[in-house]
Every structure is written in structure tokens, then in C-alpha cells.
Design an enzyme around this catalytic site. Structure first.
Site, short mmCIF file in Angstrom:
data_model
loop_
_atom_site.label_atom_id
_atom_site.label_comp_id
_atom_site.label_asym_id
_atom_site.label_seq_id
_atom_site.Cartn_x
_atom_site.Cartn_y
_atom_site.Cartn_z
CG ASP A 195 -30.15 -42.21 -1.78
OD1 ASP A 195 -31.03 -41.64 -1.11
OD2 ASP A 195 -29.47 -43.14 -1.33
CG HIS A 222 -31.39 -53.21 6.92
ND1 HIS A 222 -30.56 -53.12 8.00
CD2 HIS A 222 -31.16 -52.11 6.17
CE1 HIS A 222 -29.85 -52.00 7.91
NE2 HIS A 222 -30.19 -51.38 6.80
C1 SAM Z 1 -28.94 -47.69 4.88
S1 SAM Z 1 -28.68 -46.56 3.59
C2 SAM Z 1 -27.79 -47.60 2.45
C3 SAM Z 1 -26.96 -46.81 1.53
C4 SAM Z 1 -26.06 -47.59 0.57
N1 SAM Z 1 -26.82 -48.48 -0.27
C5 SAM Z 1 -24.94 -48.34 1.31
O1 SAM Z 1 -24.86 -49.55 1.22
O2 SAM Z 1 -24.14 -47.69 1.99
C6 SAM Z 1 -30.30 -46.43 2.82
C7 SAM Z 1 -30.35 -45.46 1.67
O3 SAM Z 1 -31.67 -45.47 1.08
C8 SAM Z 1 -31.99 -44.15 0.69
N2 SAM Z 1 -33.46 -44.02 0.53
C9 SAM Z 1 -34.40 -44.00 1.50
N3 SAM Z 1 -35.63 -43.90 0.97
C10 SAM Z 1 -35.47 -43.85 -0.36
C11 SAM Z 1 -36.38 -43.77 -1.44
N4 SAM Z 1 -37.71 -43.73 -1.22
N5 SAM Z 1 -35.89 -43.77 -2.68
C12 SAM Z 1 -34.53 -43.81 -2.89
N6 SAM Z 1 -33.61 -43.90 -1.90
C13 SAM Z 1 -34.08 -43.92 -0.65
C14 SAM Z 1 -31.44 -43.31 1.82
O4 SAM Z 1 -31.29 -41.96 1.46
C15 SAM Z 1 -30.10 -44.03 2.09
O5 SAM Z 1 -29.06 -43.49 1.31
#
Ligand code: SAM
Length: 429
Positions: free
Chosen positions: A275, A321
Site C-alpha cells: 500500500d 472500483h
Molecule cells: C478501498 S481501500 C481497500 C483496502 C483493502 N484492499 C480492503 O479490502 O480493505 C483502497 C486501498 O488502496 C490504497 N491505494 C490507493 N492508491 C494506491 C496506490 N497508488 N498504490 C498502492 N495502494 C494504493 C489505499 O491506501 C487503500 O488502502
């Protein structure tokens, strides 16, 4: 459009409420209540689908009956922005924590302990009370209901309300302005959220610069993943056993909630949670000590090429999404150089069903999430055909997929081979 009459709806409510009541009483389970000591969630277990169906029927019919009896004009006027104001104030000023769970406090005392104007306290709380958050046992005295108690005892729920009101609500209020300013944009920094934050950065960039906001948002997500239909029990549904001693890379895995669940069910698997740096910094503290040797955290931006080569599974739960098609294609293509023969990309995400397929209150929740995606990232929820187009656009010659219906978030597995196995689970049929 459902054209049931008021008395037909009343019958649906009565028949199905009787089923639920009989089920709960015959098992000695508590009746639904907002009493401060009542259970804070539905007691209907997932292995009683017919009772869950009865519950959905009552919720839908009750909402519909209410709207019918309001009539079109009062119904339209019942949409009020103020619903969120009292919620925001209660969490921002820590009003719930200032009142003892089984005690009482006067408006004056609450105003003193929260450093607020007494009139403001009174109007905020009396508004919230119309929504069963707190009640007034005697004039001027405030006590908890089961709902307000949750805001004291469940930090995920208070963070959910805090993030909904301080982040999402502000973004929503600027989304139409963003649609005017950036028509049809697929860019995550041309959104209602960006305008509300007076920023040209995406939501994740903005949040990553503020530890408090980032942590609250992560915790709020966790509250959501434990809600009906989104809870982590569904991550077990993929055949993880077949990987035995393999490595799973949880891309965008936040604090490792899904991996923690999987690690306790599948002792042979190892996990790397990727992340953004500010998110993984908090991750290791969220994992139980006995699992920490098998769950590693790593900062990685999934918009760049995947550095962990030859893993067995690249797992994306609730990631796609968050991104418009343009970026989802980039995320998939970034993985391809890392994939060994037979590796899987497992996508656990929503599949939007045709309108009217789900109970209305569940459909409303998914449609609302689709709007939230617009507000935050110019991203979207997808129907099956949209997923199909996305995979074809990413790499038509190498990515194949298929769809298996189920309950919960969708699972879509992509294998880089000719006999690709894809499992997808559809949300509550
Ligand atoms: C909706 S959350 C889903 C988290 C987890 N997969 C879950 O099911 O609970 C989206 C995640 O994507 C991460 N994220 C956003 N942009 C990112 C990037 N460019 N690279 C890595 N992670 C990223 C956010 O920090 C967040 O933790």
C-alpha cells in the site's frame, strides 16, 4: 416501479415480521431494539437466508410505505442535508464519549465538557434524537441509545461517521461543480474531493499527507468491510487451499485486514501487503502477533510496475472500483511482467446487477457507493459487461476470465494461461 398499495405493503410487513419474531424468540435471541444494552447489529445469522430475505422484505416495504404515506411533495422534502450535520458535530466534538454509557448528562454539562455553546448542543442532539441517536429521558437530560453507544465503544464506527461527514460529504457537495469544470474526466485529481480540499491531488495523495485523516479513513473502510455483504467471510470463498504454501501479494491491502483473515484460515500461505507508505506504516500494528511472521508490509505504488515477481496470487480487494478504466488498465498492465505461468490475479470487487435485482435498500447502498467513487476518484462500480471490456482493453490476448455467481463481493480471477479460471461472486441475489 413497484405499484403495491399501502395495505399490500402492510401485509408484507406483518407476515415477514412475524417470521423474524418467531425465529428470534424460538432461539432465545434478543428482539430488535435501540435500548442502550440491545445488540448493535442484526442477530440473523448468515445460515438463515430465508429469515434474511424476510428482513429485507420488511425493510423495503416499510420504506416504501413511508414514502407512499408522505406523498410526493413531502417525500421530496424529506431529503435534507441536515441529517449529516448532527452526526458530524457529535463525532467532531466527541459528544458521545462525554456521556456515561449507563448514565445521564444535562445539555449544560455536555456543553461544558465539550466546550460548546449550550443552545448548539441542544439543537444538535435533539436533531440526532429524531434518528434514534441518544434520547431525552427527561427534559434537558441526555442518555445513550444502542446507536450512540456504538460511537463511544466502536472506534471504527466513530471513524466511519467522521470520514463520512468530514471527507465524503464535503466531496459530494462539490461533485456537480467538478462535473461542470472537468466534464467526463477519468482523472483522480479532478473531483469533488479535490475541489473541496482546494487541491490538485487525488484523495489518496491528500490523505497520505495527514496521518490522522489517513488512519481514520483506513479504519472507516474496516467498519464497512464488516457490514452485511462486504464482510471478510467472503475472502474465504476463493479456493486458497489449492495454493498450499504459496505467496499472496495483497495489492492495496491497507492494514492487512483481508490477509489477517486469510492467514488464520490457511496456515501455509505467506502474504505481502502493499500500500502507500503512510498506510503500511500503521499496518504491522494491526496484525495479531502470532500471524506477524507470515504477513509482511511493503510500500508500493500500484500505478508503477509490480516489484514482487513470481507470486502465486496478486489479490485486489476493493481496488478497481476506486479507479477509472484508464487507470485500471494501467494497474493490470503493471502486473504482467511479474506474472509467472499459472499465477492468478484475484479481484474481489463489486459487480453491479441490473436495476431491481436486489432488495431496494441494498441496491441503494451499491448505487450510492458508485456515486462515492465519482466524488472521490472519478472512478466507478462496474456491471459484468464493464469488467469484460476492462480486461479486454488491458490485454485481450492473454487475460481471460469467467464468472461464477455467488453472494458477497465479486471474485474475478484472471490466470495467464489458456484455461483460465475466473470466479466471481455476485452481491446478494
Ligand atoms: C478501498 S481501500 C481497500 C483496502 C483493502 N484492499 C480492503 O479490502 O480493505 C483502497 C486501498 O488502496 C490504497 N491505494 C490507493 N492508491 C494506491 C496506490 N497508488 N498504490 C498502492 N495502494 C494504493 C489505499 O491506501 C487503500 O488502502
Amino acid at each position: 416501479m413497484d405499484t403495491s398499495s399501502a395495505s399490500e405493503l402492510a401485509t408484507i410487513i406483518s407476515v415477514n415480521t412475524a417470521k423474524i419474531t418467531e425465529y428470534l424468540t424460538s432461539r432465545g435471541l434478543a428482539a430488535p431494539s435501540f435500548h442502550v444494552d440491545a445488540p448493535n447489529r442484526s442477530l440473523i445469522p448468515s445460515d438463515a437466508p430465508e429469515i434474511e430475505t424476510a428482513r429485507s422484505a420488511v425493510i423495503d416495504a416499510t420504506l416504501q410505505l413511508r414514502d407512499l404515506l408522505l406523498g410526493p411533495k413531502e417525500y421530496l422534502m424529506s431529503f435534507t442535508h441536515d441529517w449529516l450535520l448532527s452526526m458530524q458535530a457529535i463525532v467532531r466534538f466527541q459528544i458521545a464519549t462525554s456521556i456515561p454509557i449507563h448514565g445521564e448528562k444535562s445539555f449544560t454539562e455536555i456543553a461544558e465538557s465539550c466546550s460548546l455553546d449550550e443552545l448548539d448542543v441542544r439543537r444538535i442532539l435533539r436533531h440526532a434524537m429524531t434518528k434514534r441517536i441518544f434520547y431525552e429521558p427527561r427534559k434537558g437530560i441526555v442518555a445513550h441509545t444502542a446507536a450512540s453507544r456504538l460511537l463511544v465503544e466502536d472506534s471504527q464506527m466513530s471513524d466511519w461517521v467522521g470520514a463520512s461527514t468530514d471527507e465524503l460529504w464535503q466531496a459530494a457537495s462539490q461533485t456537480v461543480n467538478a462535473m461542470v469544470k472537468y466534464p467526463g474526466s477519468q482523472e483522480p485529481n479532478e473531483t469533488g474531493f479535490a475541489i473541496a480540499n482546494n487541491s490538485d491531488k487525488s484523495v489518496f495523495e491528500v490523505l497520505s499527507q495527514d496521518m490522522f485523516r489517513a488512519k481514520r479513513f483506513g479504519n472507516a473502510m474496516k467498519a464497512f468491510t464488516e457490514g452485511t455483504g462486504f464482510d471478510l467471510q467472503y475472502v474465504d470463498n476463493y479456493p486458497w487451499k489449492e495454493i498450499e504454501n504459496g505467496t499472496v501479494v495483497d495489492v492495496g491491502g491497507s492494514h492487512g485486514f483481508a490477509c489477517t483473515k486469510l492467514a488464520s484460515s490457511f496456515p501455509g500461505l505467506k502474504f505481502i501487503v502493499q500500500d502507500l507508505p503512510s498506510v503500511v506504516a500503521n499496518g504491522a500494528n494491526s496484525v495479531p502477533a502470532e500471524l506477524s511472521r507470515r504477513i509482511e508490509f511493503m510500500a508500493h505504488d500500484f500505478l508503477k510496475e509490480q516489484p514482487i515477481k513470481n507470486a502465486d496470487v496478486y489479490f485486489f480487494r476493493w481496488i478497481f472500483h476506486n479507479w477509472s478504466d484508464k487507470y485500471c488498465i494501467q494497474i493490470l498492465r503493471n502486473l504482467i511482467p511479474a506474472l509467472k505461468n499459472g499465477a492468478c490475479i484475484v479481484i474481489n470487487d463489486n459487480v453491479l446487477l441490473k436495476p431491481g435485482t436486489l432488495p431496494n435498500w441494498r441496491e441503494e447502498r451499491l448505487r450510492s457507493m458508485d456515486l462515492t467513487m465519482l466524488e472521490l476518484q472519478n472512478s466507478r462500480e462496474r456491471e459484468l459487461e464493464d469488467w469484460e471490456k476492462l480486461f479486454a482493453a488491458a490485454d485481450k490476448s492473454r487475460l481471460e476470465w469467467k464468472h461464477i455467481k455467488g453472494i458477497g463481493l465479486a471474485y474475478i480471477t484472471i490466470l495467464l494461461s489458456r484455461f483460465l479460471q475466473i470466479i466471481s461472486r455476485i452481491y446478494y441475489i
